[in-house]
Structures are given as C-alpha cells and as structure tokens.
Write an enzyme that holds these catalytic residues in place. Structure first.
Site, mmCIF file in Angstrom:
data_model
loop_
_atom_site.group_PDB
_atom_site.id
_atom_site.type_symbol
_atom_site.label_atom_id
_atom_site.label_comp_id
_atom_site.label_asym_id
_atom_site.label_seq_id
_atom_site.Cartn_x
_atom_site.Cartn_y
_atom_site.Cartn_z
ATOM 1 N N ARG A 43 117.141 56.161 69.853
ATOM 2 C CA ARG A 43 116.569 55.759 68.559
ATOM 3 C C ARG A 43 117.693 55.699 67.522
ATOM 4 O O ARG A 43 118.391 56.681 67.302
ATOM 5 C CB ARG A 43 115.483 56.755 68.124
ATOM 6 C CG ARG A 43 114.933 56.459 66.754
ATOM 7 C CD ARG A 43 113.739 57.334 66.356
ATOM 8 N NE ARG A 43 113.427 57.004 64.969
ATOM 9 C CZ ARG A 43 113.431 57.859 63.947
ATOM 10 N NH1 ARG A 43 113.671 59.150 64.149
ATOM 11 N NH2 ARG A 43 113.175 57.450 62.724
ATOM 12 N N GLU B 62 109.926 58.432 57.746
ATOM 13 C CA GLU B 62 109.479 59.510 56.855
ATOM 14 C C GLU B 62 109.244 59.098 55.401
ATOM 15 O O GLU B 62 109.887 59.640 54.484
ATOM 16 C CB GLU B 62 110.496 60.655 56.883
ATOM 17 C CG GLU B 62 110.643 61.310 58.231
ATOM 18 C CD GLU B 62 111.505 62.588 58.186
ATOM 19 O OE1 GLU B 62 112.274 62.757 57.224
ATOM 20 O OE2 GLU B 62 111.398 63.394 59.117
ATOM 21 N N ASN C 183 108.032 63.322 63.496
ATOM 22 C CA ASN C 183 109.253 64.118 63.367
ATOM 23 C C ASN C 183 108.795 65.541 63.101
ATOM 24 O O ASN C 183 108.214 65.828 62.053
ATOM 25 C CB ASN C 183 110.100 63.650 62.179
ATOM 26 C CG ASN C 183 110.828 62.341 62.469
ATOM 27 O OD1 ASN C 183 110.705 61.787 63.554
ATOM 28 N ND2 ASN C 183 111.588 61.867 61.495
ATOM 29 N N GLU D 68 111.637 62.753 66.420
ATOM 30 C CA GLU D 68 112.714 63.694 66.089
ATOM 31 C C GLU D 68 112.236 65.116 66.318
ATOM 32 O O GLU D 68 111.108 65.465 65.953
ATOM 33 C CB GLU D 68 113.138 63.605 64.614
ATOM 34 C CG GLU D 68 113.963 62.418 64.243
ATOM 35 C CD GLU D 68 114.354 62.410 62.773
ATOM 36 O OE1 GLU D 68 114.535 63.494 62.176
ATOM 37 O OE2 GLU D 68 114.470 61.305 62.222
#
Ligand code: NOJ
Length: 531
Positions: free
Chosen positions: A105, A196, A336, A417
């Site tokens: 990624r 995010e 994440n 993540e």
C-alpha cells in the site's frame, strides 16, 4: 542494496527473545490461519518516504510549506529528503519482495502528478515515477494497493481557496482521481480514495498540528480556525469528493478496469471507563463520532444518528441527491487500527482533563461529549508506545473489526494500517525490536479471531515498511520494520522484518520446524465484490 537472505532457520535468536516476551500470552499466529489469497503487505505514504520535494517538476505541497514554518515539526524536520524513496524505490521494492508480501500500500503525491492541481497541467515525470513502481511490483507478484490522497496536496489549492475547507476542493480531488484512474487503472485493482479523513480533520482543523494549522481554544491556540466547526466542514467536503470520484470510476472505468474503491478510516476502539450505563453510551458515542462519522454516510447516505442527535446546525446537511451519491459508495472499508482508549460520559458528569493522554474539549459536541483517556485509576489501558494515545491493546483489533462487521453488514474490510512505534530514544528499536514483534503478532492473532467469527477481512498491512517522517513528530517516532540510518539512508532489517518474513513463509514462532513455504500467486488474490 540490502540483499539479506532471511530464512526460518535464522530465526532462532528471535524465538528466544520472543518466547520470553510472550510466553504468558502464548501467542502463536501463523499465516496459514488466514484464508488463501489474503493480502499481506506493508504500507507507506508519499510525503513520509519519497523526498525529492521539488524534483522532476513536482510542485510545493501543503507539507512542504508547513515544514518550513518554524516550530511546526519536532526538531525542525521535514520530508525534503525523507527516506529518499524517490531515488531508492527499486531497493525498496526488492525489500518488499524479499519479505514475501503479496501487496504493497502506497500513496500518490498529488503535487508530483498535478503540481498546481487543476490550475496547471499533468507532470509526466510524476506519472512515470508511479508507473515504474506499479510495474516493478507486478513483475514480482506484489499487488499495488494505491491511496489516492494521503494528507498531502498542492499548496496552491490552499492558497487559492483554502483547501478542504472549500467545496472547490471536491472538483480538484475528482480531477486528480481521474488522472490516477486513467494513468494506472489498467494495472491497479485496489484504490483507497482518501486516507483517514477523520484524523486529518482533527489534527489539521481541531488541534492545529497538521497544515493548515487551524484551531481555537480550548483545543489549541492557532492564528485562525474554529475547532468546533471546521473539522465537520472538511470531512463533509472529503466525503462528497470521495463519492464523486467513485461515481466517475463506476461510470467510466470500472467495466474495463474492474477494480474496487474504498476509504481508509482511523479507527480507535473505545471501552467504557466504568460500568456505569452513561459511560457505556459514551463508548458507543465515541465510536460513532470517530469511525461512523466517515463510514455511515458512505454506506447509508447520512451522518450517524448519534451525531445528528448532539450536533446542531454546525453539522452540515446532505441534499437528497448527495445522499444518493454517497450511499453505497465504498466497495470496502479500510481500517487503520493502532490502539484502544477508555471513554467517559460528559453529558451527565463533569469532565476535567487531568492526565497527559486525554484530549481537550471533552465537553464539546464535536467530541460527542466524551472524555477519552488511556488511564483508569492511574493504570494505563495497555503498554505505552511512541505516541501518547496509542497503547497496546491487542483485543481492540478484534473488537473494532467486530464493530465494523455489525454496523456495516460485514462489508469487505482491509486492515490498511497496524503498527508499533517504540517510545522515543529506545535504541533497541533499531534492531532488536521485540516489542514490535509482540505487538504485530498479538494484533494479528486477534484479527484471526475476528475472522473465525465471520468478519470478512481480506488483507492486512503493517505500518510501516521503514522508519519514516511521522508528520509533526518528524523522525523522532519510528514505526518501521526496517531501520533507516538518518545519514546514509541505508536500510537495515529489524528483527520484526525477519519475523514478518518468517510469518509470511508460514513459520510458527513456537515451532520453527513447521515452517513451510507457501506461495501466493497474484492471480489468487480475490477481488471484493461490489453490489
Ligand atoms: C496513520 C497515518 O495514515 C500514517 O500516515 C501515520 O504515519 C500512522 N497513522 C502512524 O501515526
């Protein structure tokens, strides 16, 4: 170039360390516990590793600009050189290959591809750079998992109309996304639209620690901004930008390219501080104000009812055609996840922030009238890490995945993540990073549990491949499984890199003799199905 040959046999020294560390928990997760074709990779982002900040036609980004403002970044650091990935990308791809990942990624620097956004042309050298990355990954059987926008954008868009505070940014973003789909979509099957939005809005417009550094008291003292309102506007624009880009992809590109588009959400898990029913509600509210803030609109077409209940007119409204556009506009959820916090109600009780890990503004609607903290009666919720609000709570992984599974009817998910940063100045982290191994191994074990319980998770990415520029913390906080020498920029594998390599070869930590190499071909990677 590092060409170390990491094998299971070489892992005995890890095991000694590791068994001592986690014998109490007897964690022993193996790759074979995940489905065939599950994506395993590492994640990075353009500004954090590339460097070459004005090279080959790249324009100035918001971060290039911000890092030049005295006092914005720890130690006056910047991403001007970063890990010099722009020049060393082949070495980094070889490292990924040597680890045995089947996915990587990374993000595309907006200002490298479109130095002036819509106000200028496409920088062909920027296009070429990512073509080289994508082609070299594919040749090695590594699936490119591409984030279109990861915090960095051309500074000109900020200067001209105020960046994400303006609805004009939606069109600029769609233009950028279109260039990405056109240029790379013949080979890229997994797209993350925006990284995010929730964390970016909080840090850039509530706390003011990311550019353009907007905030107001009690959240912080910035020269401009309104912490109660601006984060809501920014996320509103990002959500609409996402939905418009997805419509474009589905209308113009999907039938030929057959890729999928998701969004990446920063997802803390929250637990009630006490077993009081108000604190239980506060924990639910914290989840809604953090994760569902982004995902509810993209799945159901509107903000979470929990937010509508507590916000007044400051929470922007979607027109009915916007709700249609937003609804069902993600093919997958990118999670994440790093840590878990306690949540305490601030509607029925008075909240005073009295520990270092709590967020100011708990008594405000934008925080859902929730005080979040990592401490209960002076005892931390888990072991501390290099970041003040990231504590090690492995079962949080299972819980956050379970939350998303239930709320979003088990939409396909990727853990985009998950990673560990050692507390600052811990030299051990350079090589013998046993804590990081413990962290990754135990979080993976809880991810596997969530999946055994039916969660549709399709992949997992370690944050991050190598020590990099950790935003306002500069290079003082390290998440990498590779150490990067700050002067020579040489990459050296930490123990965690060896552990990951062994894990990907299906080595068990407790039973080295059971190491069996398994190979996953690119063609085996299943595509999430969008309706
Ligand atoms: C999430 C962000 O996407 C990434 O850029 C950052 O470095 C990590 N979290 C660690 O804070």
């Amino acid at each position: 170039m590092w060409k170390g040959n990491l094998t299971c046999k070489h892992s005995s020294f890890i095991i000694i360390f590791f068994l001592i560390l986690c014998s109490a928990n007897s964690i022993d997760i193996k790759r074979s516990e995940f489905p065939h074709g599950f994506l395993f990779g590492a994640a990075t982002s353009s500004y954090q590793i590339e460097g070459a900040y004005l090279e080959d036609g790249k324009g100035l980004s918001n971060w290039d600009f911000f890092c030049r403002i005295k006092g914005s970044i720890a130690n006056g650091d910047s991403g001007d050189i970063a890990e010099d990935h722009y020049h060393r990308y082949m070495e980094d791809i070889e490292i990924l290959h040597s680890l045995g990942v089947n996915a990587y990624r990374f993000s595309i620097s907006w200002s490298r591809v479109l130095p002036r956004g819509k106000f200028g042309g496409v920088n062909q050298e920027g296009i070429l750079f990512y073509n080289k990355i994508i082609d070299n990954l594919l040749v090695r059987g590594i699936e490119p998992f591409v984030t279109i926008h990861h915090f960095d954008y051309p500074q000109e868009l900020e200067d001209r109309y105020g960046g994400w505070l303006s609805p004009r940014m939606q069109e600029d973003y769609v233009h950028f996304a279109e260039i990405c789909f056109q240029s790379y979509g013949d080979r890229v099957r997994y797209w993350c639209s925006i990284n995010e939005p929730n964390l970016f809005a909080e840090f850039a417009y509530e706390r003011g620690t990311y550019p353009p550094s907007h905030c107001s008291p009690p959240f912080g003292n910035c020269s401009a901004g309104n912490s109660d309102i601006e984060p809501l506007i920014v996320v509103h624009n990002m959500l609409l930008a996402h939905a418009k880009a997805v419509k474009l992809y589905r209308d113009r590109f999907k039938s030929e390219q057959s890729g999928v588009v998701g969004i990446v959400v920063h997802s803390f898990m929250y637990k009630p501080l006490t077993d009081d029913k108000w604190d239980m509600e506060a924990a639910d509210r914290a989840l809604a104000f953090n994760t569902a803030w982004i995902l509810d609109p993209l799945v159901f077409g509107d903000y979470p009812p929990e937010m509508r209940r507590y916000h007044g007119n400051e929470l922007p409204k979607f027109a009915s055609e916007e709700r249609m556009l937003l609804r069902d506009s993600i093919d997958f959820i990118g999670i994440n996840h790093y840590g878990t916090l306690y949540a305490k109600d601030c509607i029925y009780s008075c909240c005073i922030c009295n520990d270092s890990s709590c967020n100011k503004g708990s008594d405000r609607a934008i925080r859902g009238f929730v005080y979040t903290t990592a401490e209960r009666d002076g005892v931390p919720i888990g072991e501390p890490t290099g970041l003040p609000r990231f504590f090690i709570v492995p079962q949080g992984m299972e819980e956050i995945v379970e939350y998303a599974k239930k709320r979003y009817l088990n939409k396909p998910m990727f853990v985009t993540e998950n990673g560990y940063s050692s507390p600052q100045n811990q030299v051990d982290d350079y090589h013998h990073d046993v804590k990081r191994i413990y962290y990754l191994d135990s979080y993976l074990a809880f991810l596997a549990r969530a999946m055994r319980n039916g969660a549709d998770v399709r992949g997992y990415f370690i944050w991050t491949l190598m020590d990099d520029f950790e935003w306002s913390n500069g290079y003082s906080v390290r998440f990498g499984i590779y150490h990067v020498d700050p002067h020579s920029l040489n990459r050296t594998p930490k123990l965690s890199a060896t552990w990951f390599r062994n894990f990907l070869s299906n080595c068990s930590i407790n039973h080295v003799e059971s190491c069996n190499s398994i190979s996953l071909m690119n063609k085996d990677v299943p595509m999430p199905q969008s309706e």
